[in-house]
Design a protein around this motif. Structure first.
Motif, PDB file in Angstrom:
ATOM      1  N   GLY A  85       0.796  -1.230   0.000  1.00 21.06           N
ATOM      2  CA  GLY A  85       0.000   0.000   0.000  1.00 21.06           C
ATOM      3  C   GLY A  85       0.818   1.264   0.000  1.00 21.06           C
ATOM      4  O   GLY A  85       1.918   1.311   0.558  1.00 21.06           O
ATOM      5  N   GLY A  86       0.262   2.277  -0.662  1.00 20.80           N
ATOM      6  CA  GLY A  86       0.999   3.534  -0.704  1.00 20.80           C
ATOM      7  C   GLY A  86       0.184   4.631  -1.338  1.00 20.80           C
ATOM      8  O   GLY A  86      -1.036   4.542  -1.412  1.00 20.80           O
ATOM      9  N   VAL A  87       0.894   5.646  -1.815  1.00 24.57           N
ATOM     10  CA  VAL A  87       0.250   6.820  -2.402  1.00 24.57           C
ATOM     11  C   VAL A  87       0.716   6.932  -3.857  1.00 24.57           C
ATOM     12  O   VAL A  87       1.911   6.873  -4.132  1.00 24.57           O
ATOM     13  N   GLY A  88      -0.242   7.042  -4.757  1.00 24.63           N
ATOM     14  CA  GLY A  88       0.117   7.111  -6.178  1.00 24.63           C
ATOM     15  C   GLY A  88       0.505   5.746  -6.723  1.00 24.63           C
ATOM     16  O   GLY A  88       1.098   5.629  -7.785  1.00 24.63           O
ATOM     17  N   ASP A  89       0.159   4.677  -5.992  1.00 24.21           N
ATOM     18  CA  ASP A  89       0.556   3.329  -6.410  1.00 24.21           C
ATOM     19  C   ASP A  89      -0.487   2.759  -7.378  1.00 24.21           C
ATOM     20  O   ASP A  89      -1.443   2.108  -6.972  1.00 24.21           O
ATOM     21  N   LYS A  90      -0.235   3.037  -8.669  1.00 22.82           N
ATOM     22  CA  LYS A  90      -1.161   2.525  -9.695  1.00 22.82           C
ATOM     23  C   LYS A  90      -0.534   1.360 -10.424  1.00 22.82           C
ATOM     24  O   LYS A  90      -0.873   1.070 -11.575  1.00 22.82           O
ATOM     25  N   THR A  91       0.425   0.675  -9.774  1.00 21.63           N
ATOM     26  CA  THR A  91       1.222  -0.338 -10.482  1.00 21.63           C
ATOM     27  C   THR A  91       0.395  -1.513 -10.999  1.00 21.63           C
ATOM     28  O   THR A  91       0.684  -2.031 -12.072  1.00 21.63           O
ATOM     29  N   THR A  92      -0.639  -1.939 -10.248  1.00 23.09           N
ATOM     30  CA  THR A  92      -1.397  -3.124 -10.699  1.00 23.09           C
ATOM     31  C   THR A  92      -1.997  -2.900 -12.083  1.00 23.09           C
ATOM     32  O   THR A  92      -1.993  -3.811 -12.916  1.00 23.09           O
ATOM     33  N   MET A  93      -2.490  -1.665 -12.337  1.00 24.22           N
ATOM     34  CA  MET A  93      -3.132  -1.400 -13.633  1.00 24.22           C
ATOM     35  C   MET A  93      -2.118  -1.449 -14.785  1.00 24.22           C
ATOM     36  O   MET A  93      -2.503  -1.542 -15.941  1.00 24.22           O
ATOM     37  N   ILE A  94      -0.843  -1.377 -14.470  1.00 27.14           N
ATOM     38  CA  ILE A  94       0.204  -1.409 -15.500  1.00 27.14           C
ATOM     39  C   ILE A  94       0.836  -2.798 -15.559  1.00 27.14           C
ATOM     40  O   ILE A  94       1.042  -3.380 -16.629  1.00 27.14           O
ATOM     41  N   GLY A 244       5.239   8.159  -9.196  1.00 27.78           N
ATOM     42  CA  GLY A 244       4.671   8.866 -10.350  1.00 27.78           C
ATOM     43  C   GLY A 244       4.291  10.285  -9.968  1.00 27.78           C
ATOM     44  O   GLY A 244       4.686  10.782  -8.907  1.00 27.78           O
ATOM     45  N   ASN A 245       3.497  10.933 -10.820  1.00 33.73           N
ATOM     46  CA  ASN A 245       3.172  12.349 -10.595  1.00 33.73           C
ATOM     47  C   ASN A 245       1.699  12.596 -10.292  1.00 33.73           C
ATOM     48  O   ASN A 245       1.327  13.708  -9.932  1.00 33.73           O
ATOM     49  N   TYR A 246       0.852  11.599 -10.480  1.00 32.33           N
ATOM     50  CA  TYR A 246      -0.583  11.793 -10.308  1.00 32.33           C
ATOM     51  C   TYR A 246      -1.091  11.007  -9.095  1.00 32.33           C
ATOM     52  O   TYR A 246      -0.792   9.818  -8.958  1.00 32.33           O
ATOM     53  N   ILE A 247      -1.880  11.683  -8.268  1.00 33.00           N
ATOM     54  CA  ILE A 247      -2.494  11.036  -7.106  1.00 33.00           C
ATOM     55  C   ILE A 247      -4.003  11.304  -7.161  1.00 33.00           C
ATOM     56  O   ILE A 247      -4.409  12.467  -7.244  1.00 33.00           O
ATOM     57  N   GLY A 248      -4.801  10.258  -7.115  1.00 33.60           N
ATOM     58  CA  GLY A 248      -6.258  10.422  -7.258  1.00 33.60           C
ATOM     59  C   GLY A 248      -6.725   9.346  -8.226  1.00 33.60           C
ATOM     60  O   GLY A 248      -5.929   8.819  -8.993  1.00 33.60           O
ATOM     61  N   ASN A 249      -8.006   9.041  -8.205  1.00 33.12           N
ATOM     62  CA  ASN A 249      -8.467   7.833  -8.907  1.00 33.12           C
ATOM     63  C   ASN A 249      -8.405   7.950 -10.431  1.00 33.12           C
ATOM     64  O   ASN A 249      -7.636   7.235 -11.074  1.00 33.12           O
ATOM     65  N   ALA A 250      -9.168   8.865 -11.028  1.00 30.16           N
ATOM     66  CA  ALA A 250      -9.115   9.002 -12.491  1.00 30.16           C
ATOM     67  C   ALA A 250      -7.723   9.454 -12.934  1.00 30.16           C
ATOM     68  O   ALA A 250      -7.220   9.014 -13.971  1.00 30.16           O
ATOM     69  N   LEU A 251      -7.101  10.314 -12.124  1.00 28.55           N
ATOM     70  CA  LEU A 251      -5.749  10.783 -12.485  1.00 28.55           C
ATOM     71  C   LEU A 251      -4.782   9.604 -12.591  1.00 28.55           C
ATOM     72  O   LEU A 251      -3.921   9.560 -13.471  1.00 28.55           O
ATOM     73  N   ALA A 352       1.541  12.583   4.278  1.00 29.06           N
ATOM     74  CA  ALA A 352       0.876  13.898   4.297  1.00 29.06           C
ATOM     75  C   ALA A 352       0.261  14.189   2.933  1.00 29.06           C
ATOM     76  O   ALA A 352      -0.839  14.746   2.833  1.00 29.06           O
ATOM     77  N   CYS A 353       0.972  13.797   1.884  1.00 27.85           N
ATOM     78  CA  CYS A 353       0.476  14.010   0.530  1.00 27.85           C
ATOM     79  C   CYS A 353      -0.804  13.185   0.305  1.00 27.85           C
ATOM     80  O   CYS A 353      -1.780  13.677  -0.292  1.00 27.85           O
ATOM     81  N   GLY A 354      -0.811  11.967   0.796  1.00 29.51           N
ATOM     82  CA  GLY A 354      -1.996  11.105   0.679  1.00 29.51           C
ATOM     83  C   GLY A 354      -3.173  11.697   1.445  1.00 29.51           C
ATOM     84  O   GLY A 354      -4.318  11.642   0.990  1.00 29.51           O
ATOM     85  N   ILE A 355      -2.888  12.297   2.615  1.00 34.21           N
ATOM     86  CA  ILE A 355      -3.977  12.901   3.406  1.00 34.21           C
ATOM     87  C   ILE A 355      -4.520  14.136   2.672  1.00 34.21           C
ATOM     88  O   ILE A 355      -5.732  14.356   2.610  1.00 34.21           O
ATOM     89  N   ALA A 356      -3.618  14.916   2.054  1.00 33.93           N
ATOM     90  CA  ALA A 356      -4.067  16.097   1.285  1.00 33.93           C
ATOM     91  C   ALA A 356      -5.004  15.647   0.158  1.00 33.93           C
ATOM     92  O   ALA A 356      -6.044  16.259  -0.085  1.00 33.93           O
ATOM     93  N   SER A 357      -4.641  14.569  -0.497  1.00 33.97           N
ATOM     94  CA  SER A 357      -5.467  14.049  -1.594  1.00 33.97           C
ATOM     95  C   SER A 357      -6.836  13.590  -1.064  1.00 33.97           C
ATOM     96  O   SER A 357      -7.873  13.822  -1.678  1.00 33.97           O
ATOM     97  N   MET A 358      -6.817  12.965   0.124  1.00 30.68           N
ATOM     98  CA  MET A 358      -8.061  12.524   0.757  1.00 30.68           C
ATOM     99  C   MET A 358      -8.946  13.751   1.077  1.00 30.68           C
ATOM    100  O   MET A 358     -10.150  13.733   0.844  1.00 30.68           O
ATOM    101  N   LEU A 359      -8.326  14.820   1.586  1.00 34.11           N
ATOM    102  CA  LEU A 359      -9.093  16.027   1.926  1.00 34.11           C
ATOM    103  C   LEU A 359      -9.746  16.649   0.684  1.00 34.11           C
ATOM    104  O   LEU A 359     -10.776  17.306   0.767  1.00 34.11           O
TER     105      LEU A 359
END
Ligand code: URA
Length: 440
Positions: A85-94, A244-251, A352-359
């Motif tokens: 688990g992490g932030v910006g971890d979209k590895t499974t889709m790739i 990576g550079n994008y955090i968020g679902n569609a991003l 902190a970055c993950g929490i900002a994205s959650m907010l």
């Protein structure tokens, strides 16, 4: 047998028998053992630890506490992957489409995000129409036709883990290496694949904050997998800064598509190529070097992208959004975060970055939170970059401007600037397999 005696034995540092462990798990699931006794046992295990034998037996008991997925309807070798688990971890889709393009099937069950971490299922659901719940027959059919399928966990997969995890969450017993290993591997063994590649994240946004702890967790999980007759290995990868550079679902779907088109950020691509190669190696496709070459070719040729597109179509997703990711949901409001002074960006605290994205609405504060698929953060600078005062460091996306002040404050708290250029951090720290620990 009495739960009391098992608790007392663990409290006193003795090893439990196989029978005692099986009794604890099955009686807890059936409701015969109450939460307060299981909580006492978990706390005793937290302090006393568990032997390799206890860990292996408990994992099997957790795996068998519900449905054991039968993947025999899917032809060929089936490889699984798990990220801690992490932030910006979209590895499974790739990674899953790369592995499928190289001839190894991926029949994957993934999870949802909670708190600062994201989940693959939420990301895929950002694609309009994409179904993450399939019947067993449909799941096997999609894998046989396209080489891969990614779905949510079925209702009765490892129910002992569901119950124990909820208890650990409120009794301060999550943070125990053997209990984490039992929890993750219990679900993996129940999922029915032939091999398991673990992506153990390390750093500020990970469960395991240090390399030593990450290696210990990886060793424990690899030993459990191999003892259960599954080829299992782990890569220790960096989660000290977002991937990576994008955090968020569609991003994140957007960024995954970039990499599948052989573009996208170098850090994300490198981690994905290594994870894919690790899965291919465990599935008998050659040495790590040979598998890396196969993975690179699957990206270059477009074969991995085609697999992803085929899976999205087979699961009801709108393929127009994959062919043109600008059609994916996007939040209407944007807010630029600008540097207040010059210097090298030396760190972005991942949590902190993950929490900002959650907010901003991209993550869940509680299980009941409703996600905004279009919300998130686009990082314009990463550690090692020189920034001038006024440079845009990141762009926040949300459904309303009132969400920006708190998210901006949290995001700014994640940043460190310094006049000194920081040392480049490793992306992949090492590999743990039945052959031992190899640090890079
Ligand atoms: N992820 C899990 O699935 N279980 C844990 O205990 C920790 C992380």
């Amino acid at each position: 047998m009495r739960a009391y005696d098992c608790i007392a034995k663990k409290r006193d540092g003795e090893e439990l028998t196989e029978e005692e462990i099986r009794y604890l798990i099955s009686s807890y699931v059936s409701g015969k053992i109450p939460d307060y006794q299981m909580a006492a046992f978990l706390m005793a295990a937290y302090f006393q630890g568990m032997t390799d034998r206890e860990t292996a037996v408990m994992t099997q008991a957790v795996a068998h506490s519900g449905d054991m997925v039968d993947l025999s309807g899917i032809q060929g070798v089936k490889a699984d992957k798990h990220s801690t688990g992490g932030v910006g971890d979209k590895t499974t889709m790739i990674v899953a489409p790369i592995v499928a393009a190289c001839g190894v099937k991926v029949a994957k069950m993934s999870g949802r995000g909670l708190g600062h971490t994201g989940g693959t299922i939420d990301k895929l659901e950002a694609i309009p129409g994409f179904r993450t719940t399939l019947s067993k027959v449909e799941f096997a059919d999609v894998v046989n036709r396209t080489g891969l399928s990614i779905v949510g966990q079925s209702g009765n997969l490892a129910p002992a883990d569901k119950k124990m995890y909820a208890l650990r969450d409120v009794t301060a017993t999550v943070d125990s290496i053997p209990l984490i290993a039992v929890s993750i591997m219990g679900k993996k063994l129940a999922a029915g694949n032939d091999s398991i590649l673990l992506d153990v994240k390390t750093g500020s946004g990970a469960f395991m904050k240090t390399l030593d702890a990450s290696v210990s967790l990886a060793k424990c999980m690899v030993a459990i997998g191999e003892a259960a007759g599954k080829r299992t290995a782990a890569l220790i990868t960096n989660m000290d800064v977002p991937l990576g550079n994008y955090i968020g679902n569609a991003l994140e779907v957007k960024e995954a598509v970039q990499v599948l088109k052989d573009r996208g950020p170098a850090d994300l691509k490198q981690v994905c190529l290594h994870l894919a190669a690790g899965m291919l190696e465990l599935s008998g496709k050659g040495s790590m070097e040979e598998c890396l070459e196969l993975a690179r070719e699957a990206l270059k040729s477009g074969a991995a992208f085609e697999r992803f597109l085929a899976m999205v179509e087979a699961q009801g997703g709108d393929t127009a959004c994959i062919l043109d990711p600008d059609r994916l949901p996007a939040a209407p409001f944007r807010h630029e975060i600008k540097a207040e002074k010059e210097g090298y960006l030396t760190h972005i605290d991942t949590e902190a970055c993950g929490i900002a994205s959650m907010l901003l609405g991209a993550g869940r504060e509680t299980k009941e939170s409703v996600l905004d698929y279009g919300a998130g953060i686009i990082l314009k600078k990463k550690p090692g970059d020189w920034v001038k005062a006024g440079d845009v460091l990141a762009v926040l996306l949300a459904s309303g401007e009132e969400l920006f002040p708190d998210a901006e404050a949290k995001f700014r708290s994640a940043l460190k600037l310094s006049p000194q250029r920081p040392e480049a951090e490793k992306l992949i720290y090492g590999k743990v397999s039945r052959d031992g620990v190899e640090l890079f």
